[in-house]
Design a protein around this motif. Structure first.
Motif, PDB file in Angstrom:
ATOM      1  N   UNK A 127       0.753  -1.261   0.331  1.00 37.02           N
ATOM      2  CA  UNK A 127      -0.243  -0.407  -0.034  1.00 37.02           C
ATOM      3  C   UNK A 127       0.903   1.014   0.179  1.00 37.02           C
ATOM      4  N   UNK A 128       0.295   2.121  -0.633  1.00 36.89           N
ATOM      5  CA  UNK A 128       1.621   3.270  -1.105  1.00 36.89           C
ATOM      6  C   UNK A 128       2.778   3.688  -1.090  1.00 36.89           C
ATOM      7  N   UNK A 129       3.511   2.506  -1.209  1.00 37.38           N
ATOM      8  CA  UNK A 129       4.468   1.806  -2.006  1.00 37.38           C
ATOM      9  C   UNK A 129       5.812   1.273  -0.580  1.00 37.38           C
ATOM     10  N   UNK A 130       4.385   0.397   0.486  1.00 37.24           N
ATOM     11  CA  UNK A 130       5.017   0.204   1.284  1.00 37.24           C
ATOM     12  C   UNK A 130       4.896  -1.478   1.160  1.00 37.24           C
ATOM     13  N   UNK A 131       5.389  -1.697   2.333  1.00 35.53           N
ATOM     14  CA  UNK A 131       5.041  -3.171   1.924  1.00 35.53           C
ATOM     15  C   UNK A 131       5.083  -3.603   3.846  1.00 35.53           C
ATOM     16  N   UNK A 163       0.504  -8.083   6.595  1.00 36.72           N
ATOM     17  CA  UNK A 163      -0.782  -7.997   6.447  1.00 36.72           C
ATOM     18  C   UNK A 163      -2.044  -7.204   6.907  1.00 36.72           C
ATOM     19  N   UNK A 164      -2.838  -7.018   5.916  1.00 29.10           N
ATOM     20  CA  UNK A 164      -3.577  -5.562   5.629  1.00 29.10           C
ATOM     21  C   UNK A 164      -3.974  -4.944   7.055  1.00 29.10           C
ATOM     22  N   UNK A 165      -3.951  -6.115   8.357  1.00 28.07           N
ATOM     23  CA  UNK A 165      -4.414  -4.562   9.088  1.00 28.07           C
ATOM     24  C   UNK A 165      -3.083  -3.647   9.248  1.00 28.07           C
ATOM     25  N   UNK A 166      -1.715  -4.702   9.490  1.00 21.04           N
ATOM     26  CA  UNK A 166      -1.151  -3.996   9.955  1.00 21.04           C
ATOM     27  C   UNK A 166      -1.266  -2.123   8.584  1.00 21.04           C
ATOM     28  N   UNK A 167      -1.090  -2.631   7.452  1.00 22.63           N
ATOM     29  CA  UNK A 167      -1.905  -1.574   6.123  1.00 22.63           C
ATOM     30  C   UNK A 167      -2.412  -0.611   6.426  1.00 22.63           C
TER      31      UNK A 167
END
Length: 84
Positions: free
Chosen positions: A60-64, A67-71
């Motif tokens: 997300x936003x060019x970051x790794x 999991x989706x929660x952390x994103x």
């Protein structure tokens, strides 16, 4: 590459091991004695919780992220969902 008569040295822990293996990634060759050392050296780190991403992870936003929660927590991207 190693043969039965030679040993290679793990680039992470320094262990000399006759069953060491090579991983080629992004144009470089790395030598490890275990998957644990390979993961430590090569796996990306979650931008939120800092754990090693050894599964699929998400971007997300060019970051790794691991999991989706952390994103969602770090990038504020509500649209990201883990598979159900």
């Amino acid at each position: 590459m190693t043969t039965a008569n030679t040993t290679a040295t793990c680039e992470v822990c320094g262990n000399q091991y006759d069953m060491a293996f090579e991983v080629r990634a992004q144009g470089a060759t790395h030598v490890f004695d275990s998957f644990e050392c390979a993961i430590h050296a090569l796996a990306p780190v979650c931008e939120h919780c800092k754990c090693r991403i050894i599964g699929h992870g998400v971007q997300a936003g060019g970051q790794f992220f691991c999991c989706a929660h952390c994103a969602r927590q770090a990038a504020g991207t509500e649209a990201i969902r883990d598979r159900v």
